[in-house]
Design a protein around this motif. Sequence first.
Motif, PDB file in Angstrom:
ATOM      1  N   THR A  97       0.857  -1.181   0.000  1.00 39.04           N
ATOM      2  CA  THR A  97       0.000   0.000   0.000  1.00 39.04           C
ATOM      3  C   THR A  97       0.890   1.228   0.000  1.00 39.04           C
ATOM      4  O   THR A  97       1.807   1.343   0.824  1.00 39.04           O
ATOM      5  N   THR A  98       0.636   2.139  -0.942  1.00 37.90           N
ATOM      6  CA  THR A  98       1.400   3.384  -1.030  1.00 37.90           C
ATOM      7  C   THR A  98       0.486   4.559  -0.699  1.00 37.90           C
ATOM      8  O   THR A  98      -0.686   4.564  -1.073  1.00 37.90           O
ATOM      9  N   CYS A  99       1.029   5.533  -0.012  1.00 39.20           N
ATOM     10  CA  CYS A  99       0.323   6.784   0.257  1.00 39.20           C
ATOM     11  C   CYS A  99       1.232   7.935  -0.177  1.00 39.20           C
ATOM     12  O   CYS A  99       2.306   8.138   0.395  1.00 39.20           O
ATOM     13  N   THR A 100       0.798   8.666  -1.200  1.00 37.11           N
ATOM     14  CA  THR A 100       1.590   9.743  -1.775  1.00 37.11           C
ATOM     15  C   THR A 100       1.117  11.080  -1.223  1.00 37.11           C
ATOM     16  O   THR A 100      -0.075  11.409  -1.293  1.00 37.11           O
ATOM     17  N   VAL A 101       2.052  11.837  -0.680  1.00 37.79           N
ATOM     18  CA  VAL A 101       1.755  13.126  -0.065  1.00 37.79           C
ATOM     19  C   VAL A 101       2.431  14.232  -0.868  1.00 37.79           C
ATOM     20  O   VAL A 101       3.645  14.177  -1.110  1.00 37.79           O
ATOM     21  N   ASP A 102       1.658  15.218  -1.282  1.00 33.87           N
ATOM     22  CA  ASP A 102       2.198  16.420  -1.912  1.00 33.87           C
ATOM     23  C   ASP A 102       2.700  17.324  -0.800  1.00 33.87           C
ATOM     24  O   ASP A 102       1.923  18.002  -0.118  1.00 33.87           O
ATOM     25  N   THR A 103       4.006  17.338  -0.598  1.00 35.75           N
ATOM     26  CA  THR A 103       4.571  18.075   0.537  1.00 35.75           C
ATOM     27  C   THR A 103       4.533  19.590   0.332  1.00 35.75           C
ATOM     28  O   THR A 103       4.742  20.342   1.289  1.00 35.75           O
ATOM     29  N   THR A 104       4.271  20.029  -0.895  1.00 32.01           N
ATOM     30  CA  THR A 104       4.200  21.474  -1.147  1.00 32.01           C
ATOM     31  C   THR A 104       2.902  22.077  -0.649  1.00 32.01           C
ATOM     32  O   THR A 104       2.809  23.291  -0.466  1.00 32.01           O
ATOM     33  N   THR A 105       1.886  21.242  -0.435  1.00 36.20           N
ATOM     34  CA  THR A 105       0.577  21.765  -0.025  1.00 36.20           C
ATOM     35  C   THR A 105       0.043  21.152   1.262  1.00 36.20           C
ATOM     36  O   THR A 105      -0.814  21.759   1.909  1.00 36.20           O
ATOM     37  N   GLU A 106       0.528  19.971   1.634  1.00 32.70           N
ATOM     38  CA  GLU A 106      -0.073  19.248   2.751  1.00 32.70           C
ATOM     39  C   GLU A 106       0.623  19.508   4.082  1.00 32.70           C
ATOM     40  O   GLU A 106       1.828  19.800   4.127  1.00 32.70           O
ATOM     41  N   ASP A 107      -0.131  19.382   5.157  1.00 35.01           N
ATOM     42  CA  ASP A 107       0.369  19.604   6.516  1.00 35.01           C
ATOM     43  C   ASP A 107       0.895  18.278   7.063  1.00 35.01           C
ATOM     44  O   ASP A 107       0.206  17.563   7.784  1.00 35.01           O
ATOM     45  N   LEU A 108       2.134  17.953   6.694  1.00 31.67           N
ATOM     46  CA  LEU A 108       2.793  16.715   7.098  1.00 31.67           C
ATOM     47  C   LEU A 108       3.564  16.968   8.389  1.00 31.67           C
ATOM     48  O   LEU A 108       4.371  17.892   8.465  1.00 31.67           O
ATOM     49  N   GLN A 109       3.317  16.137   9.409  1.00 31.86           N
ATOM     50  CA  GLN A 109       3.900  16.366  10.727  1.00 31.86           C
ATOM     51  C   GLN A 109       4.353  15.064  11.362  1.00 31.86           C
ATOM     52  O   GLN A 109       3.878  13.981  11.013  1.00 31.86           O
ATOM     53  N   LEU A 110       5.251  15.196  12.345  1.00 31.13           N
ATOM     54  CA  LEU A 110       5.589  14.089  13.237  1.00 31.13           C
ATOM     55  C   LEU A 110       4.902  14.291  14.575  1.00 31.13           C
ATOM     56  O   LEU A 110       4.706  15.423  15.037  1.00 31.13           O
ATOM     57  N   PHE A 111       4.545  13.173  15.203  1.00 30.63           N
ATOM     58  CA  PHE A 111       3.878  13.185  16.504  1.00 30.63           C
ATOM     59  C   PHE A 111       4.549  12.168  17.418  1.00 30.63           C
ATOM     60  O   PHE A 111       4.834  11.042  17.000  1.00 30.63           O
ATOM     61  N   HIS A 112       4.756  12.563  18.670  1.00 28.79           N
ATOM     62  CA  HIS A 112       5.289  11.607  19.637  1.00 28.79           C
ATOM     63  C   HIS A 112       4.582  11.698  20.985  1.00 28.79           C
ATOM     64  O   HIS A 112       4.066  10.706  21.482  1.00 28.79           O
ATOM     65  N   ALA A 113       4.563  12.894  21.585  1.00 25.04           N
ATOM     66  CA  ALA A 113       3.983  13.054  22.922  1.00 25.04           C
ATOM     67  C   ALA A 113       3.098  14.288  22.967  1.00 25.04           C
ATOM     68  O   ALA A 113       3.216  15.190  22.135  1.00 25.04           O
ATOM     69  N   ASP A 114       2.206  14.326  23.965  1.00 20.10           N
ATOM     70  CA  ASP A 114       1.340  15.490  24.118  1.00 20.10           C
ATOM     71  C   ASP A 114       2.045  16.566  24.946  1.00 20.10           C
ATOM     72  O   ASP A 114       3.230  16.441  25.294  1.00 20.10           O
ATOM     73  N   ASP A 115       1.341  17.629  25.277  1.00 16.03           N
ATOM     74  CA  ASP A 115       1.942  18.750  26.009  1.00 16.03           C
ATOM     75  C   ASP A 115       2.410  18.364  27.404  1.00 16.03           C
ATOM     76  O   ASP A 115       3.262  19.045  27.990  1.00 16.03           O
TER      77      ASP A 115
END
Length: 237
Positions: free
Chosen positions: A30-48
Amino acid sequence: MRWLAVLLWFAPPVGAVTCTDVDYRGKSFTTCTVDTTTEDLQLFHADDDGQVLGSFSAIEEVLAGRKLAFAMNAGMYHEDRAPVGHYVEDSVEKMRVITNPGPGNFGLLPNGVFCINEGSARVYETLDYVARAPQCRDATQSGPMLVIDGELHPRFLPDSTSRFIRNGVGTTADGGQAIFVISNDPVSFHEFGSFFRVYLGLPDALYFDGKVSRLYAPDLGRSDFGFQLGPIVGVVQ
């Protein structure tokens, strides 16, 4: 945190993250293609409060009404789910870069760093990353590299019998697209790397993990569950 910000000016385009199932040499991916010029791509690890999120549903709980369009685990982690290697989130470094070899897949050098900035994302081999010192808004180190400057990792064996469900990411040369992949069948490193190099034609790709690999792709009706995760990458709508 930045994902609590309210977007007042426009809604993201429908279908901006494209996920699809692909058969390649008798294996399903399964592939998921993200347009990085327009999309809000982020990393997540812990909350505040410093509590590790660990799941796709936990991320959506802190998004304050916004939703994930896609997500997957994004790097190896210790038993306490702290990142094994370099980790940066919202321009704050939480773990330094590790350049020395070590045990396990992470230490199968060369390994690499997935670097996210506004409007672009790149996979760098670790020593190249250190030399270039890009100012990444988000970054996660993992290993091994799958594809390096258009070539497979030199230690991948075509006849390897070590096969697992695996996931990773590759980026285009201009950083305008990030293509995330999870195998739906157990595959070797050589098979997985070849998918990025031959089928996707990407110059650089990085392994995230195996056995614990998980994908959230609502357009496919998919939300994998199981192990609590460490770092997670996702697109926020």
